[in-house]
Design a protein around this motif. Structure first.
Motif, PDB file in Angstrom:
ATOM      1  N   LEU A  31      -7.841   3.443 -10.623  1.00  0.00           N
ATOM      2  CA  LEU A  31      -9.161   2.904 -10.959  1.00  0.00           C
ATOM      3  C   LEU A  31     -10.132   4.039 -11.271  1.00  0.00           C
ATOM      4  O   LEU A  31     -10.863   3.990 -12.269  1.00  0.00           O
ATOM      5  CB  LEU A  31      -9.686   2.053  -9.806  1.00  0.00           C
ATOM      6  N   VAL A  32     -10.111   5.073 -10.429  1.00  0.00           N
ATOM      7  CA  VAL A  32     -11.047   6.183 -10.639  1.00  0.00           C
ATOM      8  C   VAL A  32     -10.791   6.836 -11.995  1.00  0.00           C
ATOM      9  O   VAL A  32     -11.710   7.038 -12.792  1.00  0.00           O
ATOM     10  CB  VAL A  32     -10.902   7.216  -9.501  1.00  0.00           C
ATOM     11  N   VAL A  33      -9.504   7.120 -12.264  1.00  0.00           N
ATOM     12  CA  VAL A  33      -9.174   7.816 -13.507  1.00  0.00           C
ATOM     13  C   VAL A  33      -9.534   6.962 -14.721  1.00  0.00           C
ATOM     14  O   VAL A  33     -10.249   7.391 -15.626  1.00  0.00           O
ATOM     15  CB  VAL A  33      -7.671   8.169 -13.530  1.00  0.00           C
ATOM     16  N   MET A  34      -9.057   5.709 -14.711  1.00  0.00           N
ATOM     17  CA  MET A  34      -9.208   4.881 -15.905  1.00  0.00           C
ATOM     18  C   MET A  34     -10.657   4.500 -16.141  1.00  0.00           C
ATOM     19  O   MET A  34     -11.161   4.586 -17.248  1.00  0.00           O
ATOM     20  CB  MET A  34      -8.376   3.607 -15.749  1.00  0.00           C
TER      21      MET A  34
ATOM     22  N   ASP B   2      -8.297  -3.881 -17.915  1.00  0.00           N
ATOM     23  CA  ASP B   2      -6.883  -4.131 -18.135  1.00  0.00           C
ATOM     24  C   ASP B   2      -6.090  -2.839 -18.002  1.00  0.00           C
ATOM     25  O   ASP B   2      -5.052  -2.799 -17.347  1.00  0.00           O
ATOM     26  CB  ASP B   2      -6.681  -4.690 -19.552  1.00  0.00           C
ATOM     27  N   LEU B   3      -6.600  -1.788 -18.611  1.00  0.00           N
ATOM     28  CA  LEU B   3      -5.903  -0.505 -18.556  1.00  0.00           C
ATOM     29  C   LEU B   3      -5.862   0.025 -17.129  1.00  0.00           C
ATOM     30  O   LEU B   3      -4.847   0.566 -16.690  1.00  0.00           O
ATOM     31  CB  LEU B   3      -6.597   0.512 -19.458  1.00  0.00           C
ATOM     32  N   ALA B   4      -6.970  -0.153 -16.399  1.00  0.00           N
ATOM     33  CA  ALA B   4      -6.988   0.321 -15.014  1.00  0.00           C
ATOM     34  C   ALA B   4      -5.937  -0.415 -14.196  1.00  0.00           C
ATOM     35  O   ALA B   4      -5.177   0.194 -13.438  1.00  0.00           O
ATOM     36  CB  ALA B   4      -8.373   0.121 -14.418  1.00  0.00           C
ATOM     37  N   PHE B   5      -5.882  -1.736 -14.364  1.00  0.00           N
ATOM     38  CA  PHE B   5      -4.875  -2.511 -13.627  1.00  0.00           C
ATOM     39  C   PHE B   5      -3.466  -2.110 -14.069  1.00  0.00           C
ATOM     40  O   PHE B   5      -2.561  -1.984 -13.255  1.00  0.00           O
ATOM     41  CB  PHE B   5      -5.073  -4.007 -13.845  1.00  0.00           C
ATOM     42  N   ALA B   6      -3.312  -1.924 -15.371  1.00  0.00           N
ATOM     43  CA  ALA B   6      -1.983  -1.586 -15.881  1.00  0.00           C
ATOM     44  C   ALA B   6      -1.510  -0.260 -15.299  1.00  0.00           C
ATOM     45  O   ALA B   6      -0.359  -0.135 -14.859  1.00  0.00           O
ATOM     46  CB  ALA B   6      -2.012  -1.513 -17.402  1.00  0.00           C
ATOM     47  N   LEU B   7      -2.416   0.720 -15.258  1.00  0.00           N
ATOM     48  CA  LEU B   7      -2.022   2.019 -14.704  1.00  0.00           C
ATOM     49  C   LEU B   7      -1.655   1.866 -13.228  1.00  0.00           C
ATOM     50  O   LEU B   7      -0.688   2.491 -12.757  1.00  0.00           O
ATOM     51  CB  LEU B   7      -3.157   3.033 -14.875  1.00  0.00           C
ATOM     52  N   SER B   8      -2.401   1.009 -12.489  1.00  0.00           N
ATOM     53  CA  SER B   8      -2.046   0.780 -11.084  1.00  0.00           C
ATOM     54  C   SER B   8      -0.628   0.252 -10.985  1.00  0.00           C
ATOM     55  O   SER B   8       0.168   0.711 -10.151  1.00  0.00           O
ATOM     56  CB  SER B   8      -2.978  -0.240 -10.437  1.00  0.00           C
ATOM     57  N   VAL B   9      -0.297  -0.741 -11.830  1.00  0.00           N
ATOM     58  CA  VAL B   9       1.041  -1.336 -11.755  1.00  0.00           C
ATOM     59  C   VAL B   9       2.096  -0.288 -12.093  1.00  0.00           C
ATOM     60  O   VAL B   9       3.139  -0.205 -11.434  1.00  0.00           O
ATOM     61  CB  VAL B   9       1.141  -2.550 -12.697  1.00  0.00           C
ATOM     62  N   VAL B  10       1.803   0.552 -13.111  1.00  0.00           N
ATOM     63  CA  VAL B  10       2.765   1.596 -13.496  1.00  0.00           C
ATOM     64  C   VAL B  10       3.002   2.556 -12.327  1.00  0.00           C
ATOM     65  O   VAL B  10       4.142   2.862 -11.964  1.00  0.00           O
ATOM     66  CB  VAL B  10       2.253   2.369 -14.734  1.00  0.00           C
ATOM     67  N   LEU B  11       1.899   3.002 -11.696  1.00  0.00           N
ATOM     68  CA  LEU B  11       2.051   3.964 -10.604  1.00  0.00           C
ATOM     69  C   LEU B  11       2.758   3.335  -9.407  1.00  0.00           C
ATOM     70  O   LEU B  11       3.607   3.968  -8.764  1.00  0.00           O
ATOM     71  CB  LEU B  11       0.677   4.497 -10.192  1.00  0.00           C
TER      72      LEU B  11
END
Lengths: 220, 479
Positions: A112-115, A129-138
């Motif tokens: 969340l912080v990064v995105m 969406d991108l923030a959530f997506a990055l969370s799921v990826v990580l």
């Protein structure tokens, strides 16, 4: 964009992250696969909603692929594989639940912080969406690290891929999403077949013939 | 004319793959494999003269043509080597007719995927092509179906897939950054449009995207700490695949990294991508340098040497500037040629000795003078001894580093010396001393390895001004 459609997209994408966290502490493979199927259903709904909001009919194809392939075909195949291999009751976790969950929460915060930090100029929906997506990826990556079993590894990879599909669907008007989701489905299918061959082989090579009989007997 | 060349570059391998999947006579299929690769080489060469205009999906420019020709050339020589290598494998029954068909078809599919990745004018298409290349190499690594081969393929598969997933996330981020400027839809992924308007992209998004792309495609380049798949995949698959992996596939992944590096360089407010590449490059170089000392397996030894050289190349491109880029390009070309020649040689050595363990391979110059002395020449070349071309390129990398960042030259030279020592140490045992048993006569095809080494030697002694000018031009493009 109206607030309602934004909220629904938000709800579904947040649901994906929540289910990823749920997956982190499933220590039985059967439960893990079921939770993964639930994530795939959520993903399919989320992509379908994006298709409706963006009026992009090709995204419906991606949604259908997610539903048919990842929510039905793969979980059914995996259930059968772990039954055949006799590992459906096995407990599979390298690191304890507590540290894993803490690491998971940390990763979501990081995403969340990064995105949200870098996408201040993008529109609100794409951003979250991108923030959530990055969370799921990580979280998917974390799951791949904490699992010892090949099936757990595969489920981790597929949940990582769910995050990618979410990101691709959220990027407005992104071309080739369908092609990419098909390419990924092929990849995943190969991995599942690979697990099957690999695990079977591993079993048969490590046990002698007598033990092999016992193994079959144990299966009933 | 040019458009047909592009189409031919894709249609020849894919058509050959379809035919080869049906032929089980190894003589016929090996000949056809060579023929298709030769045709692709001719077509690739023609791109120097006729350049088709770029479309939404495909195009060729001055940078990619270098990669295309190099890849077609090594693809062709490897197919010649593969013919004699495979004959032996079929004889000893390691390859059944069904697997042979599969092997040849996959070889051409791999060529198709690499060509597609190199001529793609679209970041999405390039990603799909690199994924396809990964999949085919995974299948080829597993072709012997031994326990070790399956394990190597599995490791490669998982790490490669994670790398590819990260690269896709980076690709999506590039699209998100480009969309407000370039426009929605397919144009938002076309290289030529992206490059033209890169200056207006959101720099923060581009930075983040590059981190993902560097890690993702960097896994495929084999940069430490993401290299773990590479030695296993090289050691357990058929040797022609080791040659193609080291000589070509690593380059194709590097090409993707370079393209995105150029995109970042075109945006003035984005971070400089160089330092990240320099750090990964130096890490790989030094790490591989140490690992070289304790390898028991001959193919693993040279796989680690590939990691080392990819580290040097990534370092050179990370330094940037006309001279370092020139050195990087030269080093990449020389490494591809030398390393594939070494793998051709090692493949035959492993066949005559029946093992890949270096402890069981000794005194090659006595039992097999031609193979042994070719190995000596190859290792001298790869270790960077003059008069071979790698000496020239390593010298250029080091001297350009000294001129600009003297402190960075210390770890660079240290890593190079480490690897140098390890390779010579190992070579001494392999080539000289009391010969080990296993004096089977080699029925090798010497032409590919002699050809490669002769080119590397020629490049070290006299580099044609025409090619120098071309490389200088490309080095300037790379920024």
């Amino acid at each position: 964009m109206s607030d309602l459609s934004f909220d629904i997209a938000h709800l579904l994408a947040g649901g994906l992250v929540l289910i990823s966290l749920l997956m982190l502490y499933q220590d039985r493979l059967t439960a893990l696969i079921n939770v993964f199927a639930a994530q795939a259903v959520t993903l399919s709904l989320s992509v379908a909603w994006q298709a409706y909001v963006q009026q992009a009919p090709h995204l419906y194809v991606t949604a259908v692929i997610a539903l048919a392939f990842k929510a039905l075909a793969i979980p059914v195949a995996l259930h059968r594989i772990i039954k055949r291999l006799g590992i459906h009751r096995e407990i599979d976790q390298v690191v304890g639940v507590g540290p894993t969950m803490l690491a998971g929460i940390g990763l979501v915060a990081l995403a969340l912080v990064v995105m949200l930090g870098v996408t201040s100029e993008a529109d609100r929906l794409a951003r979250e969406d991108l923030a959530f997506a990055l969370s799921v990826v990580l979280l998917g990556l974390l799951m791949m690290i904490t699992r010892r079993n090949a099936v757990g590894l595969v489920v981790g990879f597929m949940s990582l891929e769910n995050g990618l599909v979410l990101a691709a669907a959220g990027a407005k008007g992104m071309p080739l999403v369908v092609e990419i989701s098909v390419a990924f489905s092929v990849l995943v299918a190969f991995i599942v077949i690979g697990v099957f061959l690999f695990r079977i082989r591993e079993r048969f090579e490590t046990v002698d013939v007598a033990a092999l009989d016992r193994f079959r007997g144990g299966q009933g | 004319m040019g458009v047909t060349a592009l189409a031919a570059l894709l249609l020849i391998p894919i058509g050959a793959a379809a035919v080869l999947a049906l032929i089980s006579s190894y003589r016929l299929s090996a000949a056809l494999n060579v023929l298709a690769s030769a045709a692709a080489l001719v077509v690739a060469g023609s791109l120097f003269f006729h350049r088709p205009p770029g479309g939404l999906y495909l195009r060729v420019d001055d940078l990619s043509v270098v990669f295309i020709v190099l890849s077609a050339f090594v693809g062709f020589t490897t197919s010649v080597f593969s013919a004699s290598y495979i004959a032996h494998e079929v004889e000893i029954g390691r390859l059944t007719p069904a697997r042979l068909r599969f092997y040849h078809a996959m070889y051409q599919v791999l060529m198709f995927a690499m060509n597609l990745a190199l001529i793609a004018n679209n970041i999405g298409l390039m990603w799909v092509a690199i994924e396809l290349a990964t999949l085919t190499t995974v299948l080829m690594v597993a072709v012997y179906r031994t326990h070790e081969a399956l394990e190597a393929a599995w490791k490669y598969f998982i790490l490669g897939s994670v790398g590819i997933a990260l690269a896709l996330f980076g690709t999506i981020l590039v699209y998100v950054a480009a969309r407000p400027v370039v426009g929605q839809g397919l144009v938002g992924m076309v290289w030529t449009d992206l490059m033209a308007k890169a200056n207006a992209f959101d720099p923060a998004l581009l930075n983040l995207a590059f981190v993902f792309l560097m890690l993702g495609y960097g896994t495929k380049v084999g940069l430490a700490p993401l290299h773990a798949w590479l030695p296993d995949a090289h050691a357990e698959g058929p040797t022609p695949i080791s040659a193609v992996l080291s000589g070509l596939l690593l380059n194709v992944a590097l090409y993707a990294v370079l393209r995105f590096k150029m995109l970042l360089a075109a945006n003035q407010t984005a971070i400089a991508p160089g330092p990240l590449m320099i750090v990964l490059g130096l890490t790989s170089l030094i790490f591989a340098g140490f690992m070289l000392y304790r390898r028991p397996d001959i193919k693993r030894l040279f796989a680690y040497s590939s990691i080392e050289h990819m580290g040097i190349i990534a370092f050179a491109f990370g330094m940037g500037g006309p001279l370092a880029n020139f050195a990087g390009l030269l080093h990449m070309t020389m490494h591809s040629l030398t390393k594939s020649a070494i793998f051709f040689n090692v493949g035959h050595i492993a066949q005559v000795k029946g093992t890949q363990r270096m402890a069981d391979i000794r005194g090659l110059t006595v039992t097999h003078p031609v193979l042994g002395w070719t190995l000596v020449a190859g290792v001298a070349a790869i270790a960077g001894l003059p008069p071979f071309g790698i000496f020239t390129s390593e010298f250029l990398v080091v001297s350009s580093t000294f001129a600009r960042q003297p402190l960075l030259a210390i770890p660079l030279v240290f890593g190079m010396l480490l690897a140098f020592g390890a390779l010579l140490l190992k070579l001494q045992g392999l080539a000289f001393g009391d010969p080990s048993p296993g004096a089977a006569r080699a029925r090798a095809s010497y032409l590919p390895m002699f050809g490669h080494l002769a080119l590397v030697l020629a490049a070290g002694v006299f580099f044609p001004p025409l090619i120098t000018a071309w490389f200088q031009h490309v080095a300037r493009l790379l920024g």
